[in-house]
Enzyme design. Structure first.
Site, short mmCIF file in Angstrom:
data_model
loop_
_atom_site.label_atom_id
_atom_site.label_comp_id
_atom_site.label_asym_id
_atom_site.label_seq_id
_atom_site.Cartn_x
_atom_site.Cartn_y
_atom_site.Cartn_z
N ALA A 104 0.78 -1.24 0.00
CA ALA A 104 0.00 0.00 0.00
C ALA A 104 0.81 1.29 0.00
CB ALA A 104 -0.93 0.01 1.21
N CYS B 15 4.29 -0.38 -12.20
CA CYS B 15 4.69 0.82 -12.94
C CYS B 15 5.93 0.51 -13.77
CB CYS B 15 4.91 2.00 -12.01
SG CYS B 15 6.16 1.72 -10.75
#
Length: 311
Positions: free
Chosen positions: A116, A236
């Protein structure tokens, strides 16, 4: 010196690998071009239109097409904007807003955010859940968890509990969570636009190391997911062995299925063959986003569902 030559001179192995993936001048220019600043308006603290009208008094805003609360903004230093300090807006890269939109958590649900920190996606999910239900926001490092807690406090997130565990720990909570977000640790090729060191420090052995971590985490995430639930896997980076390879691994090891993602975002073709490996045609449903597609960070997003009655 062209962008292509600059990348090739900085890290020849990087250039050699990803020129096999895409080799246009535009691709190399966007790999190293500085990022546009983007923000997400935090509706946990104020109505969207009120915040937008206030910001427009001082800044130019351009809507992010795929997120209602997302905007590109012409500001050099977001830290000097009072709305940022107050938690009314949060600096968040435009493509990183996609995974919570795809996951689509609802008020009252039990959601696991397995990796997270620093918490931008956690806050976005809490926003969609209207602070109702519960998010377990996890990070294995205490230093990152502290940043996560600080950001959640600033955003006014009230429905989240933070844990500090290896993500694999959650495999023991079998069939427990309504939705799971695995925004996996990765080689961060998509973030070179933000931090040049991701190019200078890139090594193939690290890509392989991350792939092995990602495979462990995605199996644990799927085990923790309820039958009928949704898991979003995202990174990413653009490397196929951290993206298509990992999701293909899950599809081969379990009864998981992919669902298509319908968003107004430009994408590149998913990789179905790479270094002698052939991946499932299901991967055509995933989003592969290169930096030149939308002038954002690179991203990869797959929407996984567990069939009713699944293991």
């Amino acid at each position: 010196m062209s962008a292509r030559d600059r990348v090739r001179e900085t890290n020849p192995a990087f250039y050699e690998r990803y020129s096999m993936l895409e080799d246009t001048d535009e691709f190399w220019e966007f790999i190293i071009r500085p990022l546009r600043q983007s923000i997400r308006v935090n509706t946990l603290k104020a109505p969207l239109d009120v915040v937008v009208e206030r910001l427009k008094e001082e800044f130019e805003l351009e809507p992010v097409p795929w997120v209602r609360e997302g905007f590109f903004i012409n500001v050099d230093n977001l830290a000097k904007v009072p709305e940022h300090s107050l938690g009314l807006i949060f600096g968040q890269e435009a493509s990183s807003m996609i995974p919570p939109v795809v996951l689509d958590p609802k008020p009252g649900e039990l959601v696991l955010d397995m990796a997270a920190a620093p918490g931008s996606k956690t806050g976005q999910m809490a926003q969609y859940m209207k602070n109702e239900g519960c998010i377990i926001a996890n990070d294995p490092k205490i230093s990152r968890a502290n940043v996560l807690i600080a950001n959640l406090n600033r955003m006014g997130v009230l429905n989240t509990r933070v844990s500090v565990k290896d993500g694999v720990y959650f495999a023991r909570f079998e069939n427990r969570f309504d939705r799971v977000l695995l925004d996996a640790p990765c080689s961060s090729v998509g973030m070179i636009r933000k931090k040049w060191r991701f190019l200078t420090e890139w090594r193939m052995k690290e890509v392989v190391r991350y792939m092995n971590i990602q495979k462990r985490l995605i199996i644990a995430a799927y085990r923790a997911l309820k039958p009928g639930g949704t898991l979003v896997y995202s990174t990413c980076t653009i490397d196929p062995i951290e993206n298509e390879e990992v999701v293909d691994y899950l599809l081969r090891k379990t009864d998981a299925r992919l669902e298509p993602i319908d968003l107004p975002v430009k994408t590149s073709e998913p990789v179905l063959e790479w270094e002698g490996r052939t991946y499932s045609e299901e991967l055509r449903k995933a989003l592969r986003i290169h930096p030149n597609d939308n002038d954002t960070e690179a991203f990869f997003i797959a929407k996984v569902v567990k069939p009713e009655g699944g293991a």
